[in-house]
Design an enzyme around this catalytic site. Structure first.
Site, PDB file in Angstrom:
ATOM      1  N   SER A  41      -8.522  -5.049   4.591  1.00  0.00           N
ATOM      2  CA  SER A  41      -8.958  -4.749   3.225  1.00  0.00           C
ATOM      3  C   SER A  41      -9.405  -5.981   2.439  1.00  0.00           C
ATOM      4  O   SER A  41      -9.041  -6.133   1.267  1.00  0.00           O
ATOM      5  CB  SER A  41      -7.844  -4.003   2.470  1.00  0.00           C
ATOM      6  N   ARG A  63      -5.720  -2.135   8.626  1.00  0.00           N
ATOM      7  CA  ARG A  63      -6.893  -2.935   8.253  1.00  0.00           C
ATOM      8  C   ARG A  63      -6.481  -4.040   7.282  1.00  0.00           C
ATOM      9  O   ARG A  63      -5.402  -4.010   6.710  1.00  0.00           O
ATOM     10  CB  ARG A  63      -7.995  -2.065   7.661  1.00  0.00           C
ATOM     11  N   ASN A  80       1.485   3.330  -2.894  1.00  0.00           N
ATOM     12  CA  ASN A  80       2.108   3.739  -4.170  1.00  0.00           C
ATOM     13  C   ASN A  80       1.667   5.136  -4.574  1.00  0.00           C
ATOM     14  O   ASN A  80       2.480   5.964  -4.986  1.00  0.00           O
ATOM     15  CB  ASN A  80       1.714   2.780  -5.300  1.00  0.00           C
ATOM     16  N   GLU A  84     -12.281  -4.658  -5.380  1.00  0.00           N
ATOM     17  CA  GLU A  84     -12.790  -3.287  -5.224  1.00  0.00           C
ATOM     18  C   GLU A  84     -11.978  -2.282  -6.065  1.00  0.00           C
ATOM     19  O   GLU A  84     -12.431  -1.164  -6.312  1.00  0.00           O
ATOM     20  CB  GLU A  84     -12.736  -2.846  -3.748  1.00  0.00           C
ATOM     21  N   ASN A  85     -10.777  -2.685  -6.490  1.00  0.00           N
ATOM     22  CA  ASN A  85      -9.920  -1.735  -7.218  1.00  0.00           C
ATOM     23  C   ASN A  85     -10.452  -1.364  -8.609  1.00  0.00           C
ATOM     24  O   ASN A  85      -9.980  -0.400  -9.220  1.00  0.00           O
ATOM     25  CB  ASN A  85      -8.489  -2.284  -7.355  1.00  0.00           C
ATOM     26  N   ARG A 127     -11.404   2.295  -9.260  1.00  0.00           N
ATOM     27  CA  ARG A 127     -10.431   3.374  -9.501  1.00  0.00           C
ATOM     28  C   ARG A 127     -10.641   3.959 -10.906  1.00  0.00           C
ATOM     29  O   ARG A 127     -11.278   3.331 -11.741  1.00  0.00           O
ATOM     30  CB  ARG A 127      -9.010   2.815  -9.371  1.00  0.00           C
ATOM     31  N   ASP A 145       0.837  -1.196   0.000  1.00  0.00           N
ATOM     32  CA  ASP A 145       0.000   0.000   0.000  1.00  0.00           C
ATOM     33  C   ASP A 145       0.877   1.252   0.000  1.00  0.00           C
ATOM     34  O   ASP A 145       1.989   1.237   0.531  1.00  0.00           O
ATOM     35  CB  ASP A 145      -0.896  -0.026   1.252  1.00  0.00           C
TER      36      ASP A 145
END
Ligand code: FPP
Length: 261
Positions: free
Chosen positions: A214, A212, A40, A85-86, A89, A38
């Site tokens: 995720s 978390r 980036n 979920e990405n 984006r 995580d």
């Protein structure tokens, strides 16, 4: 576990002041290390760069994490590259990531050949662009005979979807009469997850400070030790990896029982 001690020492030369190879016990390494990569985007934004530059820089960190795992003799390294979920984006970022996965895999295949690394994917690959799926299949085919480390990349992965899928597979087997209701236990679920056959992670490393999970490996992380670092993923290196292992070795794992001294 395979380990070349000379290569290992050379790899961990030039240690910073706070950590060195001598700080970890090579006989008590985690078998399976898992990564939530995580930060980036924040890494790039902090430098006034486009978020995409953070993902590109993240590839270098992932390569180093693979090499570090091989040098230490870790059996399994897994990493969360893209969640279910990405897809929410911006389309441009999703496209870039999909392309990056494909081009990176082609570029890094020689490393897998050289280091005897077997590739696996965790997640539903059907929804990926054909370019990415084809390259992933090539990676699987070319590395299936390797018996060194396993590198499992989670792409279009979501833990709840994975567990629901396992439940459907169990239900189908029960309905077909090939599995009895009495045999529906934790192993019946585990063996139908994307991680079937892999040991559960011993150590989960999450970068960029978020506390978390995720929707990542919720079933498999039941007894996993967690290490969270504020370092953004593109700055994660072999030394930060060693710090995580040192922290892991300082914990008393109980699995719900009593501390082993
Ligand atoms: C999280 O940072 C990172 C991702 C969603 C993508 C992970 C991808 C890589 C590390 C690139 C290389 C991977 C492969 C397999 C080639 P973020 O964008 O959520 O960062 P932020 O929280 O700062 O926005």
């Amino acid at each position: 576990m395979q380990r070349d001690i000379e290569k290992l020492k050379a790899y961990f030369q030039d240690a910073p002041a706070d950590i060195s190879l001598a700080d970890v016990d090579l006989e008590r390494l985690p078998r399976h290390v898992s990564l939530i990569m995580d930060g980036n985007g924040r890494w790039a934004q902090a430098r006034g760069l486009d978020r995409s530059r953070g993902h590109v820089a993240g590839v270098d960190s992932l390569r180093e994490a693979v090499t570090t795992s091989v040098r230490l003799g870790v059996d399994v390294l897994s990493a969360y590259a893209f969640s279910t979920e990405n897809w929410k984006r911006p389309q441009r970022e999703v496209n870039l990531l999909m392309h990056l996965f494909a081009t990176t895999l082609v570029k890094e295949l020689p490393l897998f050949h050289q280091e005897n690394v077997r590739l696996r994917f965790l997640g539903d690959l059907e929804a990926l662009p054909k370019e990415t799926r084809d390259v992933f299949q090539r990676g699987l085919d070319e590395t299936e005979r390797y018996d060194g480390m396993t590198f499992a990349l989670a792409v279009n992965y979501g833990s709840r979807a994975e567990i629901a899928r396992a439940a459907r597979l169990v239900a189908a087997d029960v309905a077909a009469g090939t599995l009895s209701l009495d045999d529906v236990d934790a192993d019946a679920i585990s063996s139908r997850l994307y991680t079937a056959g892999l040991p559960d992670p011993d150590l989960l490393i999450r970068t960029s400070g978020e506390l978390r999970l995720s929707n990542y490996l919720l079933w498999q992380l039941a007894y996993t030790e967690m290490y969270v670092t504020d370092t953004y993923w593109p700055d994660f290196d072999r030394w930060e990896y060693l710090r995580a292992v040192r922290a892991f070795q300082g914990r008393g794992r109980r699995y719900g029982g009593v501390v082993n001294s």
